[in-house]
Write a protein that holds these residues in place. Structure first.
Motif: not given
Length: 86
Positions: A1-30
Protein backbone atom coordinates in the motif's frame (compact mmCIF):
# COMPACT_ATOMS: atom_id res chain seq x y z
CA UNK A 1 0.00 0.00 0.00
CA UNK A 2 2.91 2.33 0.54
CA UNK A 3 3.66 2.62 -3.17
CA UNK A 4 0.14 3.81 -4.11
CA UNK A 5 0.56 7.38 -2.81
CA UNK A 6 3.91 7.64 -4.61
CA UNK A 7 2.36 6.38 -7.85
CA UNK A 8 -0.53 8.84 -7.49
CA UNK A 9 1.89 11.71 -6.88
CA UNK A 10 3.85 10.75 -9.99
CA UNK A 11 0.66 10.61 -12.08
CA UNK A 12 -0.42 14.04 -10.81
CA UNK A 13 3.01 15.48 -11.65
CA UNK A 14 2.91 14.00 -15.16
CA UNK A 15 -0.65 15.24 -15.66
CA UNK A 16 0.32 18.77 -14.58
CA UNK A 17 3.29 18.77 -16.96
CA UNK A 18 1.23 17.56 -19.92
CA UNK A 19 -1.61 19.96 -19.15
CA UNK A 20 0.90 22.81 -19.13
CA UNK A 21 2.13 21.75 -22.58
CA UNK A 22 -1.43 21.73 -23.94
CA UNK A 23 -2.01 25.21 -22.51
CA UNK A 24 1.20 26.46 -24.17
CA UNK A 25 0.14 24.99 -27.51
CA UNK A 26 -3.30 26.58 -27.25
CA UNK A 27 -1.89 29.98 -26.26
CA UNK A 28 0.57 30.06 -29.15
CA UNK A 29 -1.83 28.90 -31.88
CA UNK A 30 -4.15 31.44 -33.51
CA UNK A 31 -6.69 28.79 -34.54
CA UNK A 32 -6.92 27.37 -31.03
CA UNK A 33 -7.32 30.86 -29.57
CA UNK A 34 -10.15 31.57 -32.01
CA UNK A 35 -11.86 28.26 -31.21
CA UNK A 36 -11.66 29.07 -27.50
CA UNK A 37 -13.80 32.17 -28.04
CA UNK A 38 -16.76 29.77 -28.43
CA UNK A 39 -18.50 29.21 -25.08
CA UNK A 40 -17.57 25.83 -23.61
CA UNK A 41 -14.46 25.33 -25.74
CA UNK A 42 -11.43 25.13 -23.51
CA UNK A 43 -7.76 24.63 -24.48
CA UNK A 44 -7.92 20.82 -24.57
CA UNK A 45 -10.98 20.87 -26.84
CA UNK A 46 -9.41 23.49 -29.11
CA UNK A 47 -6.16 21.55 -29.51
CA UNK A 48 -8.02 18.26 -30.03
CA UNK A 49 -10.32 19.77 -32.66
CA UNK A 50 -7.44 21.40 -34.51
CA UNK A 51 -5.42 18.19 -34.54
CA UNK A 52 -8.42 16.16 -35.77
CA UNK A 53 -9.31 18.67 -38.49
CA UNK A 54 -5.76 19.22 -39.71
CA UNK A 55 -6.66 20.09 -43.33
CA UNK A 56 -10.09 21.78 -43.44
CA UNK A 57 -10.15 21.82 -47.26
CA UNK A 58 -10.71 18.07 -47.37
CA UNK A 59 -14.28 18.54 -46.10
CA UNK A 60 -17.00 19.56 -48.55
CA UNK A 61 -19.06 21.26 -45.88
CA UNK A 62 -19.45 21.38 -42.12
CA UNK A 63 -21.77 18.36 -42.05
CA UNK A 64 -19.01 16.04 -43.29
CA UNK A 65 -16.89 16.86 -40.23
CA UNK A 66 -19.29 14.69 -38.23
CA UNK A 67 -17.93 11.59 -39.98
CA UNK A 68 -14.47 12.27 -38.54
CA UNK A 69 -15.62 13.37 -35.11
CA UNK A 70 -18.53 11.84 -33.23
CA UNK A 71 -20.65 14.91 -33.96
CA UNK A 72 -23.65 13.66 -35.87
CA UNK A 73 -26.70 15.90 -35.95
CA UNK A 74 -29.98 14.69 -34.54
CA UNK A 75 -32.52 13.60 -37.07
CA UNK A 76 -36.10 14.51 -36.23
CA UNK A 77 -38.57 12.36 -38.13
CA UNK A 78 -42.29 12.00 -37.90
CA UNK A 79 -45.00 11.30 -40.40
CA UNK A 80 -45.43 14.97 -41.15
CA UNK A 81 -41.92 16.32 -41.10
CA UNK A 82 -38.23 15.56 -41.34
CA UNK A 83 -35.51 17.79 -40.00
CA UNK A 84 -31.95 17.86 -38.82
CA UNK A 85 -31.24 19.44 -35.46
CA UNK A 86 -28.15 20.35 -33.48
Amino acid sequence: MGSLPAARAKLRLDFSRLHGKVLDIARNDATCRRLMTVPGVEPIVGVAFKSAIDIPQRFKNSKTVGAVLPLTPRLYESRESKGIGG
